[in-house]
Design an enzyme around this catalytic site. Structure first.
Site, PDB file in Angstrom:
ATOM      1  N   GLY A  44      10.187  -1.805  40.556  1.00 23.72           N
ATOM      2  CA  GLY A  44      10.938  -2.517  41.521  1.00 23.72           C
ATOM      3  C   GLY A  44      11.833  -1.537  42.207  1.00 23.72           C
ATOM      4  O   GLY A  44      12.247  -1.528  43.612  1.00 23.72           O
ATOM      5  N   GLU A  98      18.579  -0.029  39.608  1.00 24.61           N
ATOM      6  CA  GLU A  98      17.542  -1.061  39.614  1.00 24.61           C
ATOM      7  C   GLU A  98      17.346  -1.822  40.869  1.00 24.61           C
ATOM      8  O   GLU A  98      18.587  -1.900  41.941  1.00 24.61           O
ATOM      9  CB  GLU A  98      18.110  -2.049  38.482  1.00 24.61           C
ATOM     10  N   ASP A  99      16.430  -2.407  41.283  1.00 20.71           N
ATOM     11  CA  ASP A  99      16.330  -3.378  42.610  1.00 20.71           C
ATOM     12  C   ASP A  99      17.400  -4.424  42.402  1.00 20.71           C
ATOM     13  O   ASP A  99      18.073  -5.029  43.610  1.00 20.71           O
ATOM     14  CB  ASP A  99      14.791  -3.613  42.741  1.00 20.71           C
ATOM     15  N   ASP A 102      19.327 -10.226  38.091  1.00 19.99           N
ATOM     16  CA  ASP A 102      19.203 -11.640  38.306  1.00 19.99           C
ATOM     17  C   ASP A 102      19.802 -12.472  37.029  1.00 19.99           C
ATOM     18  O   ASP A 102      21.168 -12.378  36.971  1.00 19.99           O
ATOM     19  CB  ASP A 102      17.840 -11.869  38.185  1.00 19.99           C
ATOM     20  N   LYS A 130      22.159 -11.502  42.196  1.00 21.78           N
ATOM     21  CA  LYS A 130      22.291 -12.784  42.051  1.00 21.78           C
ATOM     22  C   LYS A 130      22.983 -13.457  41.093  1.00 21.78           C
ATOM     23  O   LYS A 130      22.618 -13.756  40.050  1.00 21.78           O
ATOM     24  CB  LYS A 130      20.796 -13.355  42.031  1.00 21.78           C
ATOM     25  N   PHE A 151      14.042 -16.186  45.912  1.00 22.18           N
ATOM     26  CA  PHE A 151      13.004 -15.275  45.464  1.00 22.18           C
ATOM     27  C   PHE A 151      12.953 -14.302  46.817  1.00 22.18           C
ATOM     28  O   PHE A 151      12.219 -14.874  47.734  1.00 22.18           O
ATOM     29  CB  PHE A 151      11.728 -15.783  45.145  1.00 22.18           C
ATOM     30  N   VAL A 152      13.082 -13.057  46.624  1.00 27.53           N
ATOM     31  CA  VAL A 152      12.991 -12.288  47.586  1.00 27.53           C
ATOM     32  C   VAL A 152      12.036 -11.254  47.407  1.00 27.53           C
ATOM     33  O   VAL A 152      11.695 -10.834  46.262  1.00 27.53           O
ATOM     34  CB  VAL A 152      14.216 -11.393  47.972  1.00 27.53           C
ATOM     35  N   ASP A 158       8.239  -7.102  44.538  1.00 27.39           N
ATOM     36  CA  ASP A 158       7.089  -7.826  44.422  1.00 27.39           C
ATOM     37  C   ASP A 158       7.103  -9.182  44.129  1.00 27.39           C
ATOM     38  O   ASP A 158       7.903  -9.787  43.641  1.00 27.39           O
ATOM     39  CB  ASP A 158       5.982  -7.026  43.555  1.00 27.39           C
ATOM     40  N   ARG A 164       5.743  -4.994  48.123  1.00 28.36           N
ATOM     41  CA  ARG A 164       6.670  -3.904  47.531  1.00 28.36           C
ATOM     42  C   ARG A 164       6.620  -2.931  48.809  1.00 28.36           C
ATOM     43  O   ARG A 164       7.799  -2.229  48.914  1.00 28.36           O
ATOM     44  CB  ARG A 164       5.947  -3.220  46.367  1.00 28.36           C
TER      45      ARG A 164
HETATM   46  P1  5GP Z   1      16.664 -10.179  34.881  1.00 31.44           P
HETATM   47  O1  5GP Z   1      16.283  -9.521  33.519  1.00 31.44           O
HETATM   48  O2  5GP Z   1      18.049  -9.622  35.430  1.00 31.44           O
HETATM   49  O3  5GP Z   1      16.685 -11.831  35.036  1.00 31.44           O
HETATM   50  O4  5GP Z   1      15.267  -9.610  35.810  1.00 31.44           O
HETATM   51  C1  5GP Z   1      15.316  -8.639  36.693  1.00 31.44           C
HETATM   52  C2  5GP Z   1      13.857  -8.538  36.938  1.00 31.44           C
HETATM   53  O5  5GP Z   1      13.389  -9.807  37.638  1.00 31.44           O
HETATM   54  C3  5GP Z   1      14.098  -7.661  38.405  1.00 31.44           C
HETATM   55  O6  5GP Z   1      13.910  -6.264  38.064  1.00 31.44           O
HETATM   56  C4  5GP Z   1      12.935  -8.083  39.180  1.00 31.44           C
HETATM   57  O7  5GP Z   1      11.882  -7.418  38.701  1.00 31.44           O
HETATM   58  C5  5GP Z   1      12.694  -9.488  38.704  1.00 31.44           C
HETATM   59  N1  5GP Z   1      13.310 -10.487  39.737  1.00 31.44           N
HETATM   60  C6  5GP Z   1      14.349 -11.265  39.740  1.00 31.44           C
HETATM   61  N2  5GP Z   1      14.756 -11.789  41.059  1.00 31.44           N
HETATM   62  C7  5GP Z   1      13.810 -11.464  41.765  1.00 31.44           C
HETATM   63  C8  5GP Z   1      13.501 -11.760  43.186  1.00 31.44           C
HETATM   64  O8  5GP Z   1      14.238 -12.488  43.704  1.00 31.44           O
HETATM   65  N3  5GP Z   1      12.159 -11.168  43.637  1.00 31.44           N
HETATM   66  C9  5GP Z   1      11.497 -10.292  42.904  1.00 31.44           C
HETATM   67  N4  5GP Z   1      10.465  -9.767  43.596  1.00 31.44           N
HETATM   68  N5  5GP Z   1      11.666 -10.010  41.945  1.00 31.44           N
HETATM   69  C10 5GP Z   1      12.957 -10.646  41.012  1.00 31.44           C
END
Ligand code: 5GP
Length: 179
Positions: A44, A98-99, A102, A130, A151-152, A158, A164
């Site tokens: 990402g 990182e993108d 979450d 977020k 969800f973006v 992606d 992407r």
């Molecule tokens: P975490 O471990 O913080 O829950 O997850 C992070 C990962 O979840 C990000 O690197 C991404 O791949 C995915 N993710 C979380 N929220 C989103 C979102 O709104 N859109 C997309 N495309 N991926 C997300």
């Protein structure tokens, strides 16, 4: 076409460019004399990383990692590293890119793993945050935009490996995942 699947554009290409440039300014202030190792988390972060580093005008090196949490694992579970760094990071100033942050599940484990390798410093730069979704006590040191729980996709992010390549960040229409 992909555009038809987007409900709303959150950040246009121009808005992303402006903010990435500002973030680069912050990084320049903090890292100009540190020759950091900038680590992109695949997949990402690839667009954000590419834009960000082209605004950094000081010496740095690059590497990439890919990781996932074990499914069904407890928060104490280890992170599953699918692609690891090429070099030892002991004594290095490491900046993780990182993108999106979450829940923080994957990143908190990855950060713990990297800290155990004794870098001189370890900071986290995310394009999107977020905070409402967070389940782990982790914060980014540099944040592009704070967003609500939607969800973006686009600009590297992606849905099922698609979108992407969109040059902006948008909210996906619910009909896309409700199918
Ligand atoms: P975490 O471990 O913080 O829950 O997850 C992070 C990962 O979840 C990000 O690197 C991404 O791949 C995915 N993710 C979380 N929220 C989103 C979102 O709104 N859109 C997309 N495309 N991926 C997300």
């Amino acid at each position: 076409m992909m555009e038809q699947d987007i409900q709303e554009i959150l950040f246009s290409q121009a808005a992303l460019e402006r903010r990435v440039k500002e973030l680069a300014g912050e990084l320049r202030r903090d890292y100009a004399h540190k020759a950091p190792l900038v680590v992109g988390i695949l997949r990402g972060s690839f667009v954000f990383m590419a834009d960000l580093v082209r605004h950094l005008d000081f010496p740095l090196t690059l590497d990439f990692m890919a990781a996932s949490s074990y499914h069904g694992a407890q928060s104490s579970g280890k992170v599953n590293i699918q692609l690891d760094l090429h070099d030892d990071i002991a004594g290095r100033d490491v900046l993780l890119v990182e993108d999106i942050l979450d829940t923080g599940n994957t990143l908190s484990k990855l950060v713990a793993e990297l800290r155990s390798r004794n870098p001189a410093s370890l900071k986290l730069c995310v394009l999107l945050d977020k905070p409402d979704r967070r389940t782990q006590p982790i914060q980014a040191d540099y944040v592009g935009f704070t967003i609500p729980d939607a969800f973006v996709v686009g600009y590297g992010l992606d849905y099922e490996q698609q979108y992407r390549n969109l040059p902006y960040i948008g909210v996906l229409k619910p009909s896309v995942y409700q199918g």
